[in-house]
Design an enzyme around this catalytic site. Sequence first.
Site, PDB file in Angstrom:
ATOM      1  N   TYR A  44     -31.808  -1.286  27.373  1.00 31.00           N
ATOM      2  CA  TYR A  44     -31.714  -0.655  28.848  1.00 31.00           C
ATOM      3  C   TYR A  44     -32.390  -1.569  29.870  1.00 31.00           C
ATOM      4  CZ  TYR A  44     -32.997   3.005  32.041  1.00 31.00           C
ATOM      5  OH  TYR A  44     -32.935   3.885  33.008  1.00 31.00           O
TER       6      TYR A  44
ATOM      7  N   LYS B  84     -27.493  -0.039  28.584  1.00 32.49           N
ATOM      8  CA  LYS B  84     -27.575   0.731  29.517  1.00 32.49           C
ATOM      9  C   LYS B  84     -27.832  -0.029  30.969  1.00 32.49           C
ATOM     10  CE  LYS B  84     -29.560   4.865  31.636  1.00 32.49           C
ATOM     11  NZ  LYS B  84     -30.887   6.023  31.461  1.00 32.49           N
TER      12      LYS B  84
END
Length: 298
Positions: free
Chosen positions: A144, A172
């Site tokens: 992320y 992400k």
Amino acid sequence: MSQQTPLAPSRPFGAVLTAMVTPFTDDGDLDLATAAKVAAYLIDHGHDGVVVSGTTGESPTTTDAEKLDVLTAVLEAVGDRAWVVAGVGTNDTRHSIEMARAAERAGAHGALVVTPYYSKPPQEGIVAHYLAVADAIGLPVIAYDIPGRTGVPISRDSLLRIAERERIVAVKDAKGDLFEALDVMANSDLAYYSGADELNLAHLTQGGAGVISVCGHVCGDQLRRMVDAVDASDLAGAVAAHREMLPTIKGVMQVTQGVLMAKAGLQLLGVMSNRTVRMPLVPATEDQVAQLAVVLGR
């Protein structure tokens, strides 16, 4: 549950996911029955999966035990028909490993690991963190990248280095650098998931795997139509679906903190009975909810 298309040949967690809120009772206790209800609602409305205990899930103010309880409740509710990814990242590598192992034992299908926040490690430390967590578990890992919250980005070279680990399968992306994302996708097997709703279509049209949304709490079916249009090479249809979501994106992401408006939206839709959050967050105001109600036709 997996999907592949010529444009996005790798979709390790499907295409449409939402970073799910964590419901609480009016008194601020964990509400597992409503967590299961929210997860089922999302899967019934265009989603391939959910991410639990990310930032939108108020991970900073839930305990390790509560995170596992939410994960278990969501797995029991939808785990047989959807991807359930556990947010396990912290700014302490050892703690992140402990959480990742616990999530794996609980049955999670994947792990979302955020770049260590606040301590602002150098790139060598960021790489070491991701590799240590990935090597400690057997789950596929999503890295992320959200420098607005962590204080540091994952650099292009660091992304390519961690991509060499078989278990690190996706990113992400909430960095917003579309050219870097294109570069990394062209030079690795990492699947890119948009972590910024305003850039969902842009990521998809350059080979992104899908979205991990916040707005998806209230527009899952529209996200699905957009993804399906991209998969069908219907750019006009994809643009139309994306533009249709513009008021929702503004209403959820630009009025105040996204989790506050996501909970307000679910309350307006009758999925949740309240919009309780834990301090230092505070619930959306009546004026903010009224603005969102107009957007959602409520």
